[in-house]
Write a protein that holds these residues in place. Structure first.
Motif, short mmCIF file in Angstrom:
data_model
loop_
_atom_site.label_atom_id
_atom_site.label_comp_id
_atom_site.label_asym_id
_atom_site.label_seq_id
_atom_site.Cartn_x
_atom_site.Cartn_y
_atom_site.Cartn_z
N LEU A 74 0.60 -1.20 0.11
CA LEU A 74 -0.15 0.04 -0.01
C LEU A 74 0.94 1.29 -0.09
CD1 LEU A 74 -2.69 -1.10 2.57
CD2 LEU A 74 -3.24 -0.73 0.03
N GLY A 75 1.82 1.19 0.68
CA GLY A 75 2.71 2.46 0.72
C GLY A 75 3.62 2.66 -0.78
N ARG A 76 3.66 1.62 -1.31
CA ARG A 76 4.32 1.56 -2.75
C ARG A 76 3.23 2.18 -3.75
NH1 ARG A 76 6.37 -3.48 -6.55
NH2 ARG A 76 5.99 -2.46 -8.64
N VAL A 77 1.90 1.90 -3.59
CA VAL A 77 0.79 2.11 -4.35
C VAL A 77 0.85 3.77 -3.95
CG1 VAL A 77 -1.66 2.26 -4.51
CG2 VAL A 77 -0.49 0.18 -4.63
N TYR A 78 0.73 4.30 -2.78
CA TYR A 78 0.66 5.36 -2.41
C TYR A 78 1.60 6.35 -3.29
CZ TYR A 78 1.59 9.73 0.15
OH TYR A 78 1.85 11.27 0.69
N TYR A 79 2.74 5.92 -3.40
CA TYR A 79 3.75 6.74 -3.88
C TYR A 79 3.60 6.78 -5.56
CZ TYR A 79 6.71 7.67 -0.02
OH TYR A 79 7.09 8.34 1.22
N GLU A 80 3.15 5.63 -6.07
CA GLU A 80 3.01 5.30 -7.66
C GLU A 80 1.73 6.14 -8.06
OE1 GLU A 80 2.46 1.15 -8.31
OE2 GLU A 80 4.89 0.75 -8.40
N GLN A 81 0.91 6.50 -7.06
CA GLN A 81 -0.27 7.22 -7.61
C GLN A 81 -0.09 8.52 -7.43
OE1 GLN A 81 -3.00 5.69 -9.44
NE2 GLN A 81 -1.54 3.94 -9.46
N GLY A 82 0.84 9.38 -6.85
CA GLY A 82 1.13 10.36 -6.88
C GLY A 82 1.31 10.85 -5.59
N GLY A 83 1.50 10.29 -4.34
CA GLY A 83 1.55 10.81 -3.21
C GLY A 83 3.24 11.03 -3.08
N LYS A 84 3.46 12.13 -2.32
CA LYS A 84 5.23 12.54 -2.11
C LYS A 84 5.43 12.95 -0.64
CE LYS A 84 4.16 15.02 -6.56
NZ LYS A 84 4.19 16.20 -7.15
N SER A 85 4.41 13.06 0.30
CA SER A 85 4.90 13.56 1.52
C SER A 85 5.46 12.27 2.41
CB SER A 85 3.64 13.75 2.38
OG SER A 85 3.98 14.38 3.73
N ARG A 86 6.70 12.38 2.86
CA ARG A 86 7.22 11.18 3.53
C ARG A 86 6.47 11.18 4.92
NH1 ARG A 86 13.81 11.02 1.97
NH2 ARG A 86 13.31 10.27 0.09
N TRP A 87 6.26 12.49 5.62
CA TRP A 87 5.59 12.45 6.91
C TRP A 87 4.22 11.71 6.86
CZ3 TRP A 87 8.34 13.33 10.89
CH2 TRP A 87 9.39 14.32 10.93
N ILE A 88 3.42 12.19 5.72
CA ILE A 88 2.17 11.14 5.66
C ILE A 88 2.37 9.84 5.68
CG2 ILE A 88 0.21 10.86 4.14
CD1 ILE A 88 -0.16 13.48 5.80
N ALA A 89 3.16 9.52 4.63
CA ALA A 89 3.32 8.03 4.74
C ALA A 89 4.05 7.40 6.05
CB ALA A 89 4.49 7.70 3.64
N THR A 90 4.84 8.32 6.65
CA THR A 90 5.19 7.72 8.22
C THR A 90 4.15 7.74 9.19
OG1 THR A 90 7.58 8.79 7.61
CG2 THR A 90 6.89 8.22 10.10
N LEU A 91 3.34 8.74 9.02
CA LEU A 91 2.20 9.04 9.90
C LEU A 91 1.18 7.73 9.85
CD1 LEU A 91 0.77 10.93 12.32
CD2 LEU A 91 -0.54 11.75 10.17
N ALA A 92 1.12 7.37 8.58
CA ALA A 92 0.11 6.23 8.16
C ALA A 92 0.62 4.93 8.77
CB ALA A 92 -0.02 5.99 6.71
N GLN A 93 1.83 4.71 9.12
CA GLN A 93 2.26 3.46 9.73
C GLN A 93 2.05 3.31 11.04
OE1 GLN A 93 6.50 3.05 8.79
NE2 GLN A 93 6.44 3.56 6.65
N THR A 94 1.69 4.13 11.85
CA THR A 94 1.27 4.50 13.32
C THR A 94 -0.11 4.94 13.82
OG1 THR A 94 2.56 6.43 13.66
CG2 THR A 94 3.95 4.53 13.80
N ALA A 95 -0.73 5.60 12.69
CA ALA A 95 -2.06 6.33 13.06
C ALA A 95 -3.01 5.35 13.42
CB ALA A 95 -2.29 7.10 11.92
N GLY A 96 -2.88 3.97 13.17
CA GLY A 96 -3.88 2.92 13.27
C GLY A 96 -4.25 2.43 14.69
N PHE A 97 -3.62 3.34 15.76
CA PHE A 97 -3.67 2.84 16.98
C PHE A 97 -5.07 2.86 17.74
CE2 PHE A 97 -2.51 7.08 17.28
CZ PHE A 97 -3.17 7.75 18.27
#
Length: 386
Positions: A74-97
Motif C-alpha cells: 500500500l505504501g508503494r501504491v501511495y507513491y506510484e499514484q502521486g503521493g509525495k509526503s514522507r511525513w504522511i507515509a510515516t504517519l500512516a504507519q502508526t496512526a491506526g492505534f
C-alpha cells in the motif's frame, strides 16, 4: 484352658495383621490411582497450554507477515499514484492505534477487580512507553536517511544485519540461548533479506552521501535490534501481568507517541500546506487516497501488534526472524497484486528465508521435546518413589 486362650490370641493376632495388611494395600492402591490421575491431568494441561501458546504464536505471525506485506504494498501504491509526503507515509504507519481502544477498554472493564501482581507504577510504565517510542522514531528516521542516500542493494545488505545485531542484544540482555541451529537460521535469514546485493545496480552517490547513508542505516539496524530486546526486557521486568492486554497497551502507547512526533514533523516542516494539492493530484481520486491511508494504518497496526506479541509470547529474536521472513515473502504478494516480475533472485531469497524459518522452528520443537521429556522423567521418578 490356657492353651485354648493362647491359641485364640494367636489366631486373633494373625487376623488383625492380615486386616491391617489388606487395609494398607487398599490405601496404597488408592494413592497410586490418585497419583496416576493427577499425572494424567498434569500432562493433559501441559499439552493444552502448549497448543494454546503455539496457536497464539501462529496468530501473531499471521498479523506480522500479513500486516508487513499489505503495508509495504500500500505504501508503494501511495507513491506510484502521486503521493509525495514522507511525513504522511510515516504517519500512516502508526496512526491506526485507535482501533485498539475497544479491546483495551473491554479488557479493563472485564478484569477491573483483578489486581496485577508486582505491577509497576503508572509513572514507570509511561517512561517505558516514551523511551521505546522515542527509540522507534529515531530508528525510523535513520532508515529513511539510509534509503535516501544509499543504493537499494547496499541499503538492504546493511538492513539485513539487524537480525544478527538482535541475536547479540538478545544474548546479552535477555539470556537468549544461541545454538548451532539458531545461528544457522540467523545466517540464512540475513542472507535472504539482503540478497538484492547481487543485483546489477549502479548509483551516482558521492562518498559523503554513502558515508551518511551507511552510518544512518547501521545505526538504525542496531537501534531496532536493541529496541526489540528492550521490549522483551520490559515484559520480563516491568509488565508482569501476563495478559494480551499488555501487548495491546504497549502497541497503543508507542504508536501514539510516534504519531504525535510525526504530526509535529508534518506541521513543523510545512508539508501540511501541500496536503490539499497532493490529494487533488492523486491519480485514482480523493476517495482512493483516503482508503489507501486508512488501510495502510490498519495494516501496520496489525504488524505492530504481531511483532510485539511475538516478543511477549516467544522472544525478541523470534519476532525478528518472522520480520525477516516477511521481507522475503513480500515479493510474492507484489507479483500477485502489483504484477511485479518474480526473478530468480527473489525466488532464491524466499527459499533462503523459508529454510531459515524452518531451522528456527525446528529448534523450538527440540526445546519443547526436551521439556516434555523432562516432565515425563520427573513423573516417572515420583511414581518410582511411591
Amino acid at each position: 484352658e490356657k492353651r485354648f486362650i493362647q491359641t485364640f490370641l494367636e489366631k486373633a493376632s494373625v487376623s488383625m495383621d492380615e486386616g491391617a495388611h489388606e487395609k494398607l494395600l487398599h490405601l496404597t492402591f488408592e494413592e497410586a490411582e490418585r497419583t496416576e490421575s493427577s499425572e494424567n491431568a498434569k500432562n493433559s494441561s501441559f499439552e493444552s497450554s502448549k497448543f494454546i501458546l503455539w496457536l497464539q504464536i501462529f496468530i501473531f505471525t499471521f498479523f506480522t507477515v500479513g500486516g508487513q506485506a499489505a503495508g509495504t504494498l500500500l505504501g508503494r501504491v501511495y507513491y506510484e499514484q502521486g503521493g509525495k509526503s514522507r511525513w504522511i507515509a510515516t504517519l500512516a504507519q502508526t496512526a491506526g492505534f485507535p482501533i485498539l481502544l475497544p479491546f483495551i477498554f473491554y479488557s479493563s472493564a472485564k478484569n477491573h477487580s483483578e489486581q496485577p501482581v508486582n505491577s509497576a507504577s503508572i509513572f514507570v510504565r509511561a517512561l517505558v512507553y516514551i523511551f521505546l517510542g522515542l527509540f522507534q522514531v529515531v530508528n525510523s528516521m535513520s532508515f529513511t536517511v539510509g534509503v535516501q542516500y544509499l543504493p537499494a542493494s547496499t541499503y538492504s545488505l546493511i538492513a539485513g544485519s539487524q537480525l544478527a545485531f538482535n541475536a547479540i542484544t538478545s544474548f546479552l540482555l535477555n539470556g537468549q540461548k544461541i545454538t548451532a541451529i539458531i545461528l544457522n537460521s540467523i545466517v540464512l535469514l540475513s542472507l535472504s533479506s539482503s540478497a538484492v546485493i547481487f543485483q546489477n545496480e549502479t548509483g551516482d552517490s558521492g562518498e559523503i552521501s554513502l558515508l551518511i547513508g551507511f552510518t544512518a542505516t547501521t545505526f538504525g539496524s542496531l537501534g531496532y535490534a536493541l529496541q526489540f530486546s528492550l521490549t522483551e526486557l520490559a515484559f520480563q521486568k516491568v509488565f508482569k501481568s501476563g495478559t494480551l492486554k499488555e501487548v495491546m497497551k504497549m502497541s497503543f502507547f508507542i504508536c501514539l507517541f510516534v504519531t504525535l512526533t510525526s504530526l509535529t514533523g508534518l506541521f513543523a516542516s510545512g508539508n501540511w500546506n501541500d496536503l490539499e494539492k497532493e490529494i487533488g493530484e492523486y491519480r485514482t481520486g480523493k476517495l482512493s487516497y483516503v482508503i489507501n491511508l486508512v488501510c495502510t494504518a490498519i495494516s501496520w497496526q496489525l504488524y505492530a501488534i504481531g511483532s510485539v506479541g511475538l516478543v511477549y509470547k516467544a522472544s525478541a529474536l523470534f519476532s525478528n526472524v518472522i520480520i525477516n521472513l516477511g521481507s522475503s515473502v513480500v515479493p510474492i504478494f507484489a507479483m500477485l497484486f502489483l504484477k511485479d516480475e518474480m526473478s530468480g533472485l527473489k525466488v532464491f531469497s524466499l527459499l533462503l528465508g523459508l529454510w531459515g524459518y524452518a531451522s528456527y522452528i525446528y529448534q523450538h520443537y527440540l526445546d519443547d521435546l526436551q521439556a516434555k521429556t523432562s516432565e515425563v522423567k520427573s513423573s516417572d521418578d515420583q511414581a518410582d518413589n511411591l
